[in-house]
Design a protein around this motif. Structure first.
Motif, PDB file in Angstrom:
ATOM      1  N   ALA A  46       0.812  -1.215   0.000  1.00 23.85           N
ATOM      2  CA  ALA A  46       0.000   0.000   0.000  1.00 23.85           C
ATOM      3  C   ALA A  46       0.847   1.267   0.000  1.00 23.85           C
ATOM      4  O   ALA A  46       0.512   2.247  -0.681  1.00 23.85           O
ATOM      5  CB  ALA A  46      -0.947  -0.003   1.200  1.00 23.85           C
ATOM      6  N   TYR A  47       1.940   1.267   0.751  1.00 19.93           N
ATOM      7  CA  TYR A  47       2.775   2.474   0.791  1.00 19.93           C
ATOM      8  C   TYR A  47       3.408   2.732  -0.575  1.00 19.93           C
ATOM      9  O   TYR A  47       3.467   3.872  -1.041  1.00 19.93           O
ATOM     10  CB  TYR A  47       3.851   2.328   1.868  1.00 19.93           C
ATOM     11  CG  TYR A  47       4.518   3.629   2.230  1.00 19.93           C
ATOM     12  CD1 TYR A  47       3.915   4.506   3.133  1.00 19.93           C
ATOM     13  CD2 TYR A  47       5.740   3.978   1.683  1.00 19.93           C
ATOM     14  CE1 TYR A  47       4.516   5.710   3.468  1.00 19.93           C
ATOM     15  CE2 TYR A  47       6.350   5.184   2.011  1.00 19.93           C
ATOM     16  CZ  TYR A  47       5.736   6.047   2.903  1.00 19.93           C
ATOM     17  OH  TYR A  47       6.330   7.244   3.222  1.00 19.93           O
ATOM     18  N   ILE A  84     -11.158   0.685  -2.776  1.00 15.18           N
ATOM     19  CA  ILE A  84     -11.495  -0.702  -2.459  1.00 15.18           C
ATOM     20  C   ILE A  84     -12.467  -0.787  -1.280  1.00 15.18           C
ATOM     21  O   ILE A  84     -12.438   0.039  -0.367  1.00 15.18           O
ATOM     22  CB  ILE A  84     -10.242  -1.553  -2.194  1.00 15.18           C
ATOM     23  CG1 ILE A  84      -9.483  -1.043  -0.979  1.00 15.18           C
ATOM     24  CG2 ILE A  84      -9.358  -1.611  -3.429  1.00 15.18           C
ATOM     25  CD1 ILE A  84      -8.359  -1.977  -0.526  1.00 15.18           C
ATOM     26  N   ALA A  85     -13.293  -1.788  -1.306  1.00 18.17           N
ATOM     27  CA  ALA A  85     -14.325  -1.995  -0.289  1.00 18.17           C
ATOM     28  C   ALA A  85     -13.749  -2.712   0.933  1.00 18.17           C
ATOM     29  O   ALA A  85     -12.676  -3.322   0.868  1.00 18.17           O
ATOM     30  CB  ALA A  85     -15.471  -2.813  -0.885  1.00 18.17           C
ATOM     31  N   LEU A 139      -4.216   0.971   1.872  1.00 23.47           N
ATOM     32  CA  LEU A 139      -4.410   1.032   0.420  1.00 23.47           C
ATOM     33  C   LEU A 139      -5.453   2.090   0.069  1.00 23.47           C
ATOM     34  O   LEU A 139      -5.283   2.863  -0.876  1.00 23.47           O
ATOM     35  CB  LEU A 139      -4.821  -0.348  -0.112  1.00 23.47           C
ATOM     36  CG  LEU A 139      -4.737  -0.622  -1.619  1.00 23.47           C
ATOM     37  CD1 LEU A 139      -5.833   0.047  -2.397  1.00 23.47           C
ATOM     38  CD2 LEU A 139      -3.373  -0.228  -2.174  1.00 23.47           C
ATOM     39  N   ARG A 140      -6.529   2.166   0.864  1.00 25.66           N
ATOM     40  CA  ARG A 140      -7.530   3.216   0.631  1.00 25.66           C
ATOM     41  C   ARG A 140      -6.908   4.605   0.788  1.00 25.66           C
ATOM     42  O   ARG A 140      -7.253   5.539   0.055  1.00 25.66           O
ATOM     43  CB  ARG A 140      -8.716   3.032   1.586  1.00 25.66           C
ATOM     44  CG  ARG A 140      -9.689   1.946   1.163  1.00 25.66           C
ATOM     45  CD  ARG A 140     -10.955   1.951   1.998  1.00 25.66           C
ATOM     46  NE  ARG A 140     -10.747   1.383   3.310  1.00 25.66           N
ATOM     47  CZ  ARG A 140     -10.848   0.089   3.599  1.00 25.66           C
ATOM     48  NH1 ARG A 140     -11.155  -0.772   2.633  1.00 25.66           N
ATOM     49  NH2 ARG A 140     -10.649  -0.350   4.824  1.00 25.66           N
ATOM     50  N   GLU A 141      -5.999   4.746   1.755  1.00 24.55           N
ATOM     51  CA  GLU A 141      -5.316   6.026   1.926  1.00 24.55           C
ATOM     52  C   GLU A 141      -4.495   6.373   0.683  1.00 24.55           C
ATOM     53  O   GLU A 141      -4.497   7.528   0.222  1.00 24.55           O
ATOM     54  CB  GLU A 141      -4.410   5.964   3.149  1.00 24.55           C
ATOM     55  CG  GLU A 141      -3.631   7.252   3.392  1.00 24.55           C
ATOM     56  CD  GLU A 141      -2.675   7.138   4.565  1.00 24.55           C
ATOM     57  OE1 GLU A 141      -2.629   8.077   5.371  1.00 24.55           O
ATOM     58  OE2 GLU A 141      -1.969   6.101   4.665  1.00 24.55           O
ATOM     59  N   ALA A 142      -3.796   5.387   0.144  1.00 24.49           N
ATOM     60  CA  ALA A 142      -3.000   5.625  -1.062  1.00 24.49           C
ATOM     61  C   ALA A 142      -3.891   6.049  -2.225  1.00 24.49           C
ATOM     62  O   ALA A 142      -3.519   6.927  -3.030  1.00 24.49           O
ATOM     63  CB  ALA A 142      -2.206   4.369  -1.416  1.00 24.49           C
ATOM     64  N   LEU A 200     -24.029   9.774  -0.282  1.00 23.11           N
ATOM     65  CA  LEU A 200     -22.704   9.292  -0.675  1.00 23.11           C
ATOM     66  C   LEU A 200     -21.796   9.259   0.549  1.00 23.11           C
ATOM     67  O   LEU A 200     -21.720  10.232   1.312  1.00 23.11           O
ATOM     68  CB  LEU A 200     -22.111  10.188  -1.757  1.00 23.11           C
ATOM     69  CG  LEU A 200     -22.893  10.212  -3.075  1.00 23.11           C
ATOM     70  CD1 LEU A 200     -22.313  11.245  -4.031  1.00 23.11           C
ATOM     71  CD2 LEU A 200     -22.904   8.832  -3.719  1.00 23.11           C
ATOM     72  N   PRO A 201     -21.080   8.145   0.760  1.00 24.63           N
ATOM     73  CA  PRO A 201     -20.289   7.968   1.983  1.00 24.63           C
ATOM     74  C   PRO A 201     -18.974   8.730   1.955  1.00 24.63           C
ATOM     75  O   PRO A 201     -18.398   8.995   0.891  1.00 24.63           O
ATOM     76  CB  PRO A 201     -20.032   6.458   2.011  1.00 24.63           C
ATOM     77  CG  PRO A 201     -20.000   6.070   0.565  1.00 24.63           C
ATOM     78  CD  PRO A 201     -21.030   6.950  -0.107  1.00 24.63           C
ATOM     79  N   ALA A 202     -18.477   9.067   3.146  1.00 25.71           N
ATOM     80  CA  ALA A 202     -17.163   9.686   3.285  1.00 25.71           C
ATOM     81  C   ALA A 202     -16.078   8.636   3.127  1.00 25.71           C
ATOM     82  O   ALA A 202     -16.263   7.459   3.455  1.00 25.71           O
ATOM     83  CB  ALA A 202     -17.035  10.366   4.638  1.00 25.71           C
ATOM     84  N   SER A 203     -14.927   9.082   2.644  1.00 24.45           N
ATOM     85  CA  SER A 203     -13.760   8.200   2.563  1.00 24.45           C
ATOM     86  C   SER A 203     -13.090   8.093   3.925  1.00 24.45           C
ATOM     87  O   SER A 203     -13.141   9.014   4.744  1.00 24.45           O
ATOM     88  CB  SER A 203     -12.758   8.755   1.550  1.00 24.45           C
ATOM     89  OG  SER A 203     -11.521   8.070   1.635  1.00 24.45           O
TER      90      SER A 203
END
Length: 655
Positions: A452-453, A482-483, A496-499, A639-642
């Motif tokens: 992820a980094y 990604i879910a 990974l979501r942060e990336a 719509l959802p927040a990240s």
């Protein structure tokens, strides 16, 4: 294991439209029923005898464009397109004449990624209804056949198809729902070019030149550089051989395949000489098996209570890697013959007439094309029980099974793995470079969670790489975050979501569809693809087509420390922030000790105020920071927040 290697389509030469004996030919991506990008200049290209003149006649404006084939026989001309419409014809003349019919002018998008982009319409929620309603000649579909290549190639296989139930069934669900939303909102034709491969990382879709900036890929690139032309030829011949074997062995109806011939599914078959193994377990973790890419049978005997005889039973096996055909007492009771469904739990209903006695023999034929193989779920997922019998206790099927290999596929060098650096870029992206597009959508990341980094730099590099390849400037690139999923290492999904979130600020004209609310922690392939496609379409409608729509959920912008509280500010709040189903959840605060503690969160205008008595000097905040978060921050548009994390401390995937 998520790699879908079942349909390896490798070829030495491509079947290209033309006339036998004539030199004029064009790539498969140019064909009947295609959509060309409207109101711009598009490429028409192909091959002819060196020096031959080629004429292209465009039916929408009656213009003729002339060019010459170069010394390698390649030719390309750029033609002007009118506003959306059709159908039209396109005529190409040289030493013969080709006529392409039923061409539309509209919007063209690339749809790419790994298995969640590849996931077909046949597997989505309410699949039958969605497929039967997919009758729209204004949407056209092209699926690029899978192709690994050690060097950049110029051709793909596939064909343009009119959107209808038979053609959409196996098409990318995310791609279709994205295109459907565009088509309905814009009322213009939409062309979707789907090119994806399950279980593949971003580096597989990135060029050798772009990857040279990363020391991480030095070894793989060195292997490709040293392969040489003879090695490339051997590689492709070996892949051709593998393709034939996999096609044969993956035919669950072929009685000539080993196991069928000898009746391995029958109760009377003697399996005493087979290997004893514990299930569930991946084959690759069993020393006596190791990495088996091929076919094996697994059998287990058990008894059911007398009162179950003559009743319908439910058989659960958990996920199987990758495909299976399952038999009880010699009768087939279920199967899953699509590699992309390997992460799905197998649940088969056994009709009452098959349950004639207490003794039962369960036999499962498993086909694994790459990687681990076998039963990959939890012990409690393997069980059998009667349907509609109150109080009946399921019989566990975990434990000792019999195992026998039936077929081992030809072993290939590491570079034959679709996960390999640059192989899919070479075979499935580079050949599309001349086709003029509006933009691209992307659903991938699950195969990069352990990196992820690195993905912080790798993903933007891939986006730049594609834009350089097409040479059309910074075309829009919208992707899916990604879910939630229960990965085997804590926080890697969040990282990974942060990336992916970071890519929004590192790559212009990008957008991210958040899916924190529509995932499935137990299935890496959530079946709600309708909302995914719709959310991607919102980004395109707002960013590229001038529609005044709220197109994103709240995205973290900045943090302000106010004494012992923290105020968060967001972009894309729409008409306001809301907490779905009660109080805001999944917020945490850390102090100088870098230990995160749950925080109380309150909506205050367009921001959120956080505090916890446990942290009097807050320095950082994170939200939904886990592999399987349960967040509930949305905007009023639904719509959802990240997820996000404000600290810059080391990440677990950083090394």
């Amino acid at each position: 294991m998520n790699t879908r290697c079942l349909f390896l389509i490798l070829w030495m030469t491509a079947g290209i439209p033309g006339v036998q004996g004539a030199s004029l030919r064009i790539p498969a991506i140019l064909g009947d029923h295609m959509v060309l990008q409207q109101k711009t200049t598009v490429n028409i290209w192909g091959w002819a005898s060196p020096g031959n003149q080629v004429e292209v006649l465009t039916g929408w404006n009656g213009q003729t464009y002339t060019t010459l084939a170069d010394q390698q026989g390649r030719w390309l001309t750029r033609v002007e397109t009118d506003p959306a419409g059709g159908p039209f014809e396109l005529t190409i003349r040289s030493d013969t004449t080709l006529v392409l019919r039923d061409i539309l002018l509209g919007e063209v998008w690339i749809c790419s990624g790994q298995s969640n982009m590849e996931y077909p319409m046949s597997g989505v929620q309410s699949a039958s209804q969605s497929i039967s309603g997919a009758q729209d000649p204004g949407i056209r579909l092209f699926t690029v056949e899978k192709h690994l290549a050690s060097r950049p190639t110029d051709e793909v296989r596939g064909e343009w198809m009119i959107c209808e139930p038979t053609s959409v069934r196996d098409f990318s669900a995310v791609g279709y729902f994205f295109g459907k939303n565009l088509h309905e909102a814009l009322q213009v034709p939409v062309g979707l070019i789907h090119t994806s491969w399950g279980g593949t990382p971003s580096q597989a879709w990135t060029s050798r030149e772009a990857l040279r900036d990363f020391d991480f890929f030095y070894g793989e690139l060195k292997q490709l550089d040293e392969l040489g032309d003879p090695g490339v030829d051997l590689f492709e011949v070996t892949m051709d051989s593998l393709e034939m074997v996999i096609r044969r062995e993956s035919d669950f109806l072929n009685p000539a395949n080993k196991g069928f011939q000898e009746g391995w599914m029958q109760s009377e078959f003697d399996d005493s000489g087979w290997l004893d193994v514990e299930c569930p377990s991946e084959w690759s973790t069993i020393p006596a098996i190791g990495t088996l890419e091929g076919v094996a049978w697994m059998r287990r005997r058990f008894e059911i209570p007398e009162e179950w005889v003559g009743k319908s039973l439910m058989l659960e096996l958990g996920p199987v890697d990758e495909m299976d055909a399952t038999y009880l007492n010699g009768r087939k009771v279920g199967s899953s013959t699509r590699a992309e469904e390997s992460g799905n739990a197998r649940v088969y209903r056994i009709p009452a007439p098959l349950i004639r006695g207490r003794e039962c023999l369960l036999a499962v034929r498993i086909v694994n094309t790459i990687g681990e193989g076998g039963f990959t779920g939890m012990p409690q997922q393997l069980r059998i029980y009667p349907i509609g019998v109150d109080g009946a206790q399921p019989i566990p099927l975990s434990g000792s099974w019999k195992f026998q290999e039936a077929c081992s596929f030809p072993r290939l060098p590491r570079m034959a793995d679709p996960k390999g650096a640059t192989l899919l870029y070479n075979g499935m992206i580079h050949p599309l470079r001349n086709y003029t597009i509006k933009g691209a959508i992307w659903y991938q990341g699950e195969s990069n969670v352990s990196q992820a980094y690195l993905y912080r730099d790798l993903f933007p590099a891939m986006i730049r790489d594609w834009r350089t390849l097409w040479g059309e400037g910074d075309f829009p690139f919208y992707f899916v975050q990604i879910a939630p999923y229960a990965y085997d290492r804590e926080f890697i999904g969040a990282e990974l979501r942060e990336a992916q979130f970071m890519a929004l600020s590192r790559s212009v004209k990008t957008g991210m569809a958040v899916t924190l609310d529509i995932g499935n922690p137990n299935d890496i392939h959530p079946t709600n693809k309708r909302d995914v496609g719709a959310r991607l379409a919102l980004w395109a409608l707002a960013g590229d087509y001038g529609k005044d729509v709220v197109h994103s959920g709240p995205l973290y912008r900045e943090m302000r420390i106010e004494g012992n509280t923290i105020r968060l500010l967001f972009d894309h709040v729409g008409t306001g922030l809301v907490a779905r189903d009660g109080q805001l959840a999944d917020f945490e605060i850390a102090g100088p000790d870098r230990v995160y503690r749950p925080a109380m969160a309150t909506i205050d205008g367009e921001g959120i105020v956080l505090m916890t008595p446990q942290v009097q000097s807050p320095v950082a905040v994170r939200y939904a920071w886990s592999n399987v978060p349960r967040p509930n921050l949305f905007n009023r548009e639904g719509l959802p927040a990240s997820s996000f994390c404000t600290d810059s401390w080391p990440r677990i995937t950083q090394e």
